[in-house]
Design an enzyme around this catalytic site. Structure first.
Site, PDB file in Angstrom:
ATOM      1  N   ASN A 198       0.822  -1.208   0.000  1.00  0.00           N
ATOM      2  CA  ASN A 198       0.000   0.000   0.000  1.00  0.00           C
ATOM      3  C   ASN A 198       0.856   1.259   0.000  1.00  0.00           C
ATOM      4  O   ASN A 198       0.374   2.340  -0.330  1.00  0.00           O
ATOM      5  CB  ASN A 198      -0.953  -0.009   1.200  1.00  0.00           C
TER       6      ASN A 198
ATOM      7  N   TYR B  37      11.098   2.539   0.318  1.00  0.00           N
ATOM      8  CA  TYR B  37      10.509   1.204   0.238  1.00  0.00           C
ATOM      9  C   TYR B  37       9.341   1.198  -0.746  1.00  0.00           C
ATOM     10  O   TYR B  37       9.257   0.336  -1.640  1.00  0.00           O
ATOM     11  CB  TYR B  37      10.051   0.764   1.625  1.00  0.00           C
TER      12      TYR B  37
END
Length: 264
Positions: free
Chosen positions: A110, A134
Site C-alpha cells: 500500500n 521502500y
C-alpha cells in the site's frame, strides 16, 4: 502444482503463509537470506540472496509457481532496498523467464500509493504516489511485472498488501487490515484463474472503512471473508488520539508518510 516457491519464507508473511499453503503443492520450496529450520515434510529450504542473479536462477528452476514475499519489507537504507527489492525483483523475473514460470504472485505494498489522502478512493489505475524509498522500490516492481507481461507473457498478480497482522494495531489499520485467511485465499484464487494478465489487487479484507476499490480484479473471484469490524470497539483503538492535520492521519501511508529520510 508440483513445486511452489515462496521467497521471504523467514519473514512475517512467509511465516504465516507457510502452514496455510503447505498442502497446496507436492513440494514447497522456501527461500530467504535468513535460514529456516522448522521444515515440514514437503518443505525444502534454499538460502538465497535475491541480489545474486545466478543463485536466483537456480532457485527458480523446476518451480511451477512463485509467491514472492522476499526483499526488504519496510523502510531501510537505499543500498539494502536496491539489493533486495530492485535487483532482487529483476533477478526473480529474469529467473522466471529463463525457467519458463508463467505466473507470479508479487507482494507489493500500500506504500506505493501512500501519499494519497485518505478520503480519496483508489483503484488499480490511480497514480503511484510512494511514501518512502521502500514504496518507491515497490513501484519499480509493479512496473517490472507489467513489462514482463507485455514483453514475455509472464502473468502477475500485483498485490498492494495493506496490514496483514492478527489484529489491527492502530486505527489506521481498521481500514488497511488484511486477515491471514483472506491472504491465503487470494493466493490460491490467483493461481486458479484461467487468465490473469498483470492485475493490480489491493490486499485488504472486507472492512467497513476502506480506501481501495478492487473492481478491476473481480474476474479473479476473490471475496474477502473477514472484517476489521470485530476489532472496532477495542479499548486501545477507541482511546487513540488523532490529529486530522498530522501527515500520518491525512495520508494513506500513515507513519511512512510523515517519517523523515531513513539515512538522515
Amino acid at each position: 502444482m508440483k513445486r511452489v516457491l515462496i521467497t521471504g519464507a523467514a519473514g512475517h508473511l512467509g511465516n504465516v503463509m507457510r502452514p496455510r499453503l503447505n498442502d497446496w503443492a507436492t513440494e514447497i520450496r522456501l527461500s530467504d537470506i535468513a535460514k529456516v529450520d522448522d521444515l515440514k515434510a514437503n518443505e525444502h529450504f534454499v538460502q538465497c540472496d535475491l541480489g545474486d542473479a545466478d543463485t536466483v536462477i537456480s532457485l527458480v528452476e523446476g518451480c511451477d509457481a512463485i509467491v514472492h514475499f522476499g526483499g526488504v519489507s519496510t523502510e531501510n537504507t537505499f543500498d539494502n532496498i536496491l539489493n533486495g527489492n530492485i535487483k532482487g525483483a529483476y533477478n526473480l523475473y529474469e529467473a522466471a523467464r529463463k525457467n519458463g514460470v508463467k505466473r507470479i504472485f508479487f507482494a507489493s505494498s500500500n506504500h506505493v500509493v501512500g501519499f494519497h489522502d485518505r478520503e480519496t478512493l483508489l483503484d488499480a489505475h490511480c497514480a503511484m504516489r510512494p511514501d518512502s524509498m521502500y514504496g518507491l522500490s515497490k513501484c519499480f516492481g509493479e512496473l517490472l511485472a507489467q513489462y514482463y507481461y507485455d514483453k514475455f507473457g509472464i502473468e502477475s498478480a500485483v498485490v498492494r498488501i495493506g496490514s496483514c497482522f492478527p489484529k489491527p494495531s492502530n486505527r489506521r489499520m481498521l481500514s488497511t487490515w488484511l486477515s491471514e485467511g483472506d491472504l491465503s485465499d487470494l493466493i490460491k484464487k490467483v493461481y486458479a484463474a484461467d487468465r490473469l494478465g498483470c492485475t493490480v489487487i489491493y490486499g485488504v479484507s472486507d472492512n467497513p472503512s476502506t480506501w481501495w476499490d478492487n473492481r478491476y480484479a473481480k474476474f479473479i473471484g476473490w471475496t474477502p471473508k473477514d472484517s476489521s469490524a470485530v476489532f472496532e470497539n477495542e479499548a486501545y483503538l477507541q482511546e487513540e488520539q488523532a490529529d486530522p492535520n498530522d501527515p500520518a492521519v491525512r495520508f494513506q501511508g500513515g507513519g511512512f508518510a510523515c517519517a523523515g529520510h531513513f539515512e538522515d
